[in-house]
Design a protein around this motif. Structure first.
Motif, short mmCIF file in Angstrom:
data_model
loop_
_atom_site.label_atom_id
_atom_site.label_comp_id
_atom_site.label_asym_id
_atom_site.label_seq_id
_atom_site.Cartn_x
_atom_site.Cartn_y
_atom_site.Cartn_z
N HIS A 91 0.61 -0.74 -0.06
CA HIS A 91 0.28 0.10 0.44
C HIS A 91 1.01 1.03 0.17
O HIS A 91 0.34 2.39 -0.32
N TRP A 92 2.23 1.14 0.55
CA TRP A 92 3.23 2.34 0.71
C TRP A 92 3.63 2.50 -0.82
O TRP A 92 4.26 3.18 -1.72
N LEU A 93 3.93 1.31 -1.10
CA LEU A 93 4.13 1.69 -2.99
C LEU A 93 3.16 2.32 -3.71
O LEU A 93 3.43 3.41 -4.64
N ASN A 94 1.73 1.88 -3.13
CA ASN A 94 0.87 2.64 -4.16
C ASN A 94 0.18 4.15 -4.05
O ASN A 94 0.68 4.51 -4.90
N ASP A 95 0.66 3.96 -2.53
CA ASP A 95 1.08 5.55 -2.44
C ASP A 95 2.07 6.55 -3.01
O ASP A 95 1.57 7.52 -3.69
N ILE A 96 3.49 5.82 -2.91
CA ILE A 96 4.31 6.26 -4.11
C ILE A 96 4.12 6.53 -5.53
O ILE A 96 4.38 7.59 -6.35
N GLN A 97 3.10 5.41 -6.07
CA GLN A 97 3.04 5.65 -7.19
C GLN A 97 2.11 7.10 -8.34
O GLN A 97 2.16 7.23 -9.06
N LYS A 98 1.09 7.36 -6.69
CA LYS A 98 0.43 7.71 -7.11
C LYS A 98 1.16 8.95 -6.97
O LYS A 98 0.53 10.48 -7.83
N LEU A 99 1.97 9.48 -5.98
CA LEU A 99 2.36 11.18 -5.79
C LEU A 99 3.62 11.47 -7.29
O LEU A 99 3.39 12.43 -7.24
N ILE A 100 4.68 10.41 -7.60
CA ILE A 100 5.38 10.23 -8.25
C ILE A 100 4.61 10.06 -9.95
O ILE A 100 5.41 10.58 -10.79
N LYS A 101 3.83 9.64 -9.82
CA LYS A 101 2.65 9.88 -11.16
C LYS A 101 3.36 8.65 -11.92
O LYS A 101 3.71 8.75 -13.51
N LEU A 102 3.67 7.65 -11.78
CA LEU A 102 4.60 6.73 -12.27
C LEU A 102 4.32 5.38 -11.93
O LEU A 102 4.80 4.74 -10.57
N GLU A 103 4.10 4.95 -12.95
CA GLU A 103 4.05 2.87 -13.35
C GLU A 103 5.18 2.16 -12.33
O GLU A 103 6.33 2.39 -13.12
N ILE A 104 5.88 2.41 -11.40
CA ILE A 104 7.32 1.48 -11.14
C ILE A 104 7.54 -0.23 -11.82
O ILE A 104 6.24 -1.29 -10.85
#
Length: 482
Positions: free
Chosen positions: A357-370
């Motif tokens: 869920h933290w990974l999802n928050d990060i991807q949402k913030l930086i607008k990038l699918e890692i």
């Protein structure tokens, strides 16, 4: 555009040329002319883009009129105050000031906690124009009356978002109250939040907003990858990755000081030169460890978020998130240690199911699918692939998710069942005793009823006993001797 076109004095241009810089970065091109003009600034840029020089160069330009070779402390009043959240970042800013002021007779010093104050007091008594400080130690000097802030003309808050995260805002408000109202204030931050804007409203007057990139954007020179892995195999996967990149250095981030030290020892036992840097180490230990890493004597530096602020290493190839940060903005700060000044960098994250869920928050913030790459032999738990899974066995006690991604309510959040439901009826067992007593109902005293009839009232089963009524220890055989 060259630094000469920005209007800097020749002494600063010469110092910049000696440092090997020929063209200003975007944040420097925008910030330097505005600061030289005397405006307040709220500046934001990706970390590693040169924002430190973006405020130190114009600060030195504006204070050059106070430059003096006199040895008298009276000729060296404190004119500028730069606040930084950590010792390492304060030292980094101090080094920048010393580099750019080599041809300008302005004195600077760096004061921070964790070391003896006496040497700092002696330095301040000599007279210092530029003070770089952490908030706590600065207030210590204010309390000891060893620093005078009444002549401060410029105030700089560097890494304001980290100031907020570390709880320094009350200290900063105290410091603001000690400074002259007529001053120029600069606030620089890698990320902006609503709280930072509130702070800016309090300390800045008609500020010029400078953002060279959208908020919380990460450098395009950084390659991101996530390795899904079970929490118990993280250490082994980290050692595996480092062994397959034998000639590269890596900065590894963890959440806590305990994990920091243990992980460094684990890597050492596996033949990988590593050391830890965290808040419990003395300043001398931290400095020595950091210098060894910069010199290439250490392959791996394991660090917490606070200790890693201010780490500036040229062409650092790898930043590895052994544990994902709890705040998405911290991911931007962490990976900003690599891919600096246009160099290529790699951001690697080891993610288990309870961190997804933290990974999802990060991807949402930086607008990038890692992109996610599973390393053979280090597969994650099955829960990792459940949509939005928070995991149930995590070290942080996250809630499970099951049934197609629906979040299961935490055990503590479930309403407690009535006593009769929990301990009363059980399958195949009657709650009625041979004498007719029903164990599933609350106990009703058979003594209270006659007393109520005597008083001319009817006792209700749910009515609480009247105050002053004598308690009856029915199951314990009476009240005992008086």
């Amino acid at each position: 555009m060259s630094f000469a076109e920005l209007g800097l004095i020749p002494e600063l241009q010469k110092a910049v040329a000696d440092a090997g810089y020929t063209e200003p970065t975007p944040i420097q091109r925008q910030a330097i002319p505005i600061v030289i003009a005397g405006h307040d600034v709220m500046g934001g840029a990706q970390t590693g883009t040169g924002k430190t020089a973006g405020f130190t160069l114009p600060l030195l330009h504006r204070l050059a009129r106070h430059a003096s070779t006199s040895t008298s402390p009276a000729r060296h009043q404190t004119r500028a105050l730069i606040l930084a959240p950590t010792r390492e970042l304060a030292m980094q800013v101090y080094e920048s000031v010393k580099t750019y002021s080599k041809y300008v007779p302005l004195r600077a010093t760096c004061i921070y906690g964790g070391v003896d104050m006496n040497a700092q007091i002696q330095e301040l008594r000599r007279g210092i124009e530029i003070v770089i400080a952490t908030p706590g130690r600065l207030l210590d000097h204010v309390q000891q009356k060893t620093i005078n802030l009444s002549q401060v003309e410029m105030l700089v808050l560097d890494e304001a978002d980290r100031m907020l995260d570390m709880g320094f805002i009350p200290d900063i408000r105290r410091i603001l109250g000690l400074l002259p109202a007529a001053r120029q204030s600069l606030l620089f931050s890698a990320t902006f939040s609503d709280e930072i804007k509130k702070l800016a409203d309090q300390m800045l007057k008609n500020p010029q907003l400078i953002e060279v990139a959208r908020r919380n954007m990460v450098s395009e020179t950084i390659t991101h990858v996530v390795h899904p892995v079970s929490s118990g195999m993280k250490r082994n996967l980290l050692a595996h990755l480092l062994r397959h990149q034998p000639d590269t250095q890596a900065l590894v981030f963890v959440d806590t000081k305990i994990v920091c030290g243990r992980l460094a020892h684990f890597l050492e036992r596996h033949g990988i030169s590593a050391d830890a840097i965290h808040g419990d180490k003395s300043q001398q230990q931290r400095t020595e460890t950091l210098e060894a890493f910069k010199a290439g004597k250490l392959r791996v530096l394991v660090a917490t978020d606070v200790a890693a602020r201010g780490i500036d290493i040229d062409e650092l190839p790898y930043v590895i998130n052994f544990e994902l940060p709890h705040t998405a903005e911290d991911y931007v700060h962490r990976i900003g240690r690599t891919g600096r000044a246009g160099h290529k960098g790699n951001a690697v994250s080891l993610v288990c199911a309870e961190e997804k869920h933290w990974l999802n928050d990060i991807q949402k913030l930086i607008k990038l699918e890692i992109p996610q790459e599973i390393v053979p032999g280090f597969e994650p738990e099955p829960e990792f692939f459940e949509a939005g899974s928070r995991g149930g066995r995590g070290r942080r006690g996250s809630a499970d998710k099951a049934d197609g991604g629906r979040e299961r309510a935490p055990r503590a959040a479930q309403p407690a069942a009535p006593r009769a439901e929990r301990g009363g009826k059980r399958p195949g067992r009657s709650t009625i005793a041979p004498d007719g007593f029903d164990f599933s109902k609350p106990y009703e005293s058979s003594i209270a009823a006659p007393a109520a009839e005597t008083a001319g009232t009817t006792a209700k089963p749910d009515e609480p006993p009247r105050r002053g009524q004598r308690p009856v220890a029915f199951l314990l055989g009476g009240l005992g001797r008086k």
